[in-house]
Every structure is written in structure tokens, then in C-alpha cells.
Design a protein around this motif. Structure first.
Motif, PDB file in Angstrom:
ATOM      1  N   GLN A  88      -9.811   5.041  -5.393  1.00 53.82           N
ATOM      2  CA  GLN A  88     -10.451   4.727  -4.117  1.00 53.82           C
ATOM      3  C   GLN A  88     -10.612   5.965  -3.242  1.00 53.82           C
ATOM      4  O   GLN A  88     -11.683   6.201  -2.663  1.00 53.82           O
ATOM      5  N   PHE A 132     -11.460   1.465   2.035  1.00 58.57           N
ATOM      6  CA  PHE A 132     -10.365   1.220   1.109  1.00 58.57           C
ATOM      7  C   PHE A 132     -10.095  -0.279   1.043  1.00 58.57           C
ATOM      8  O   PHE A 132     -10.275  -0.995   2.022  1.00 58.57           O
ATOM      9  N   TRP A 148      -2.819  10.173  -1.801  1.00 56.59           N
ATOM     10  CA  TRP A 148      -3.410  11.023  -0.765  1.00 56.59           C
ATOM     11  C   TRP A 148      -2.868  12.456  -0.866  1.00 56.59           C
ATOM     12  O   TRP A 148      -3.625  13.437  -0.774  1.00 56.59           O
ATOM     13  N   ALA A 165      -5.212   3.640  -6.273  1.00 51.91           N
ATOM     14  CA  ALA A 165      -5.330   4.309  -4.976  1.00 51.91           C
ATOM     15  C   ALA A 165      -6.055   5.642  -5.116  1.00 51.91           C
ATOM     16  O   ALA A 165      -6.914   5.986  -4.292  1.00 51.91           O
ATOM     17  N   ILE A 209       0.799  -1.228   0.000  1.00 49.58           N
ATOM     18  CA  ILE A 209       0.000   0.000   0.000  1.00 49.58           C
ATOM     19  C   ILE A 209       0.833   1.279   0.000  1.00 49.58           C
ATOM     20  O   ILE A 209       0.489   2.257  -0.672  1.00 49.58           O
ATOM     21  N   ASN A 229       1.994   3.954  -3.114  1.00 47.54           N
ATOM     22  CA  ASN A 229       0.848   4.265  -3.955  1.00 47.54           C
ATOM     23  C   ASN A 229      -0.183   5.133  -3.242  1.00 47.54           C
ATOM     24  O   ASN A 229      -0.668   6.131  -3.779  1.00 47.54           O
ATOM     25  N   PHE A 230      -0.541   4.749  -2.031  1.00 48.61           N
ATOM     26  CA  PHE A 230      -1.569   5.504  -1.319  1.00 48.61           C
ATOM     27  C   PHE A 230      -1.038   6.818  -0.764  1.00 48.61           C
ATOM     28  O   PHE A 230      -1.786   7.800  -0.677  1.00 48.61           O
TER      29      PHE A 230
END
Length: 320
Positions: free
Chosen positions: A159, A287, A129, A156, A121, A124-125
Motif C-alpha cells: 500500500q 490506505f 513505513w 502494508a 495496523i 505492520n505499517f
């Protein structure tokens, strides 16, 4: 401990599987036994010499999930996850059985995720973000076009955008896997091609509020062409070419806002703040972790790196 290390830059063949000294905790640092670590395209680029601040010999790897084995008493045995633009670059990274990290970087992983899932994760997240929430400030009711929605960052972004109440138009060379989170969440899909900008504008009444370009370089002009008046464009990469040309008059007439986002500027301690903000979303089912395409034991890291370099769809994970 066993680890992967490169002493010179090059293709994945320069990686060595070898024995290194076990890191130790001190007043400001803890030791984590790495259970799983993913391989990002930036890790492959790092080994190839793409980043000038990396000095070999170096253990690569940014994202990880594991268990604290040395450090403050309240953290011993805790399952943690992490990522950072320093680990694997200016300090040894996660493609090893153990890693030393600042105590300030310790963040408990979501309880409902396996170590493999949690390790897939980070980068990418975090960059998604940063771009969606902190820079573009996407709001409910807005429309976002995600260039490269089939990739890890694009998935990501999709989502995060949906949890914020936005409409998502995926723009890519191929439609996101229907079994992936992005494949299930996108509202529209537009294939990259000569008419992509026209098709997006038809779907979004003349242009989108936000464009998140996870490809960059070869898609930069397309990204600018998708934004409505005063739209926001986020760039995180420069695939294919680093120098681009665009119509400056069209750009300022449209009053486009352009943001560059570089998650590598965040160290492992700074990234922990963003990971902590994501925990609730994963634990509440808002998520989903990305699809894991392949898992390799650490000893087969060369093959794992080749898989990422070859463009494997889905995440590639090393198990320790």
C-alpha cells in the motif's frame, strides 16, 4: 482490571487470564481504556521467550486502539491508537482492559476506522513505513519486489509503495488474497521457487530498485538476487535461520545496499510520530486497514495466540 499475563515463557498455554491492579495516570502518563488490540507474531515470540530483554511477569501486546480515561483534560474521551517496541516487553502491554502510556505517545486514531481496524495496523505499517520511506527512500516510477506480500507487513509495504507511485511485484508462496488491499494493488505476482529470481528479472528489466524482504532467513539470498545494480534490500526478519551465506563478490560488484529495520527499537512515544503520519492516508482512503481474520474476547486469548502461531492469514484481534 482483567488482563492476560505470563509468568514464565512457553507456548500460549502459559498465558493467564486474571485480575490486575488498575493503572493510574501521573504527570507524564495517561491511562487508555483498550477497546481492541491485535496479536502480532512478535507477541507470540515474546511469550515464548524469544526476546532476552523481556522480564516476566508481563502483560504482552503491542498494538491497540482505545479511549483516554485519565490524563490531561484535553485528551479525556479522545479515541487513540498506538504501538511500540517497549509495551509488552519492558512495560506491560495492550492485552488488558487498560494500559498506561506516556502522554507524548497519545495519537488520535483515524476517524473512519473502527477500534478493531485501528488496532490491526500498528506494527505492520510502522515497520513498512520505516523500510520503504525512511530507509530505502522508494521513489515514484521505481519497482519494488515484496517478499511475503501476503502477510501483514507485506500488505502494508504494498500500500505504501503504491501511494508513492511505484510498481509492485509480489513474491510469495501463494498469491495475496484478491479481496485484500495487497491482492488488489499488486502489479505482478511471482511464486517463490527455483526460478523466482529469473522471473522477477524478466519483469523488471534485470532487477528491481528495492526489495522488501518481510520473510528473511530462508529468503535472504533470493532477496539479494532480485536487486538491480545499486538496488536497495530491506530485511526485517530471519524466518527459518538467523545465519545466512551469500556470494560476497556478487554483492559488492552489484553495489547492493542492505538495510536492517527493527521497529522494536521504537518505543510507544517514538512510534506515535509515524502513526500520526499515517492518519491522513487512512482518512483520505489512500490506505486500507488489513483484513481481520478472527476476533476473540480477551478471555479467549490463548486460542487467539494459537491462531497467530498457526499462521492464520489476516489479522487476529482481541476485543476487551
Amino acid at each position: 482490571m482483567k488482563a492476560i499475563q505470563f509468568k514464565s515463557f512457553g507456548e500460549p498455554d502459559v498465558l493467564e487470564y486474571l485480575e490486575l491492579a488498575m493503572p493510574r495516570a501521573d504527570a507524564g502518563n495517561a491511562v487508555v481504556r483498550v477497546k481492541a488490540a491485535s496479536i502480532n507474531p512478535s507477541d507470540v515470540k515474546n511469550v515464548s521467550g524469544h526476546f532476552s530483554h523481556t522480564v516476566p511477569p508481563r502483560v504482552p501486546g503491542r498494538d491497540f486502539s482505545g479511549v483516554v480515561v485519565e490524563g490531561p483534560a484535553e485528551w479525556i474521551g479522545a479515541e487513540v491508537w498506538g504501538t511500540g517496541g517497549d509495551i509488552g516487553f519492558t512495560r506491560d502491554g495492550t492485552h488488558a482492559e487498560y494500559i498506561r502510556v506516556p502522554v507524548a505517545s497519545l495519537a488520535r486514531k483515524p476517524v473512519n476506522l473502527s477500534h478493531e481496524q485501528a488496532a490491526s495496523i500498528g506494527v505492520n505499517f510502522v515497520v513498512a513505513w520505516l523500510g520503504v520511506v525512511e530507509y530505502a527512500k522508494l521513489e515514484a516510477g521505481e519497482t519494488i519486489a515484496v517478499i511475503g506480500a501476503s502477510g501483514g507487513v507485506g500488505g502494508a509495504v504494498t500500500q505504501i509503495a503504491k501511494t508513492r507511485g511505484a510498481r509492485v511485484i509480489a513474491v510469495d508462496r501463494h498469491e495475496p488474497d484478491p479481496n485484500s488491499p495487497a491482492g488488489r494493488l499488486i502489479d505482478e505476482y511471482v511464486q517463490i521457487g527455483d526460478d523466482a529470481a529469473q522471473r522477477v528479472k524478466m519483469l523488471a528489466a534485470g532487477g528491481v530498485d528495492v526489495v522488501f524482504d518481510a520473510v528473511g532467513g530462508v529468503t535472504f539470498e533470493l532477496a539479494l538476487g532480485l536487486a538491480k545494480r545499486r538496488g536497495r534490500v530491506v530485511e526485517i526478519s530471519a524466518t527459518g535461520k538467523r545465519r545466512v551465506e551469500f556470494d560476497l563478490i556478487d554483492f559488492y560488484h552489484n553495489e547492493t545496499q542492505l538495510f536492517g529495520v527493527d521497529s522494536a527499537k521504537l518505543g510507544v512515544a517514538e512510534s506515535a510520530t509515524l502513526l500520526k503520519a499515517l492518519v491522513e492516508g487512512f482518512e483520505q482512503g489512500k490506505f486500507e486497514p488489513p483484513l481481520i481474520a478472527q476476533s476473540f474476547p480477551l478471555v479467549d486469548a490463548k486460542a487467539a495466540y494459537r491462531a497467530v502461531a498457526g499462521g492464520t492469514r489476516g489479522r487476529v484481534v482481541l476485543q476487551m
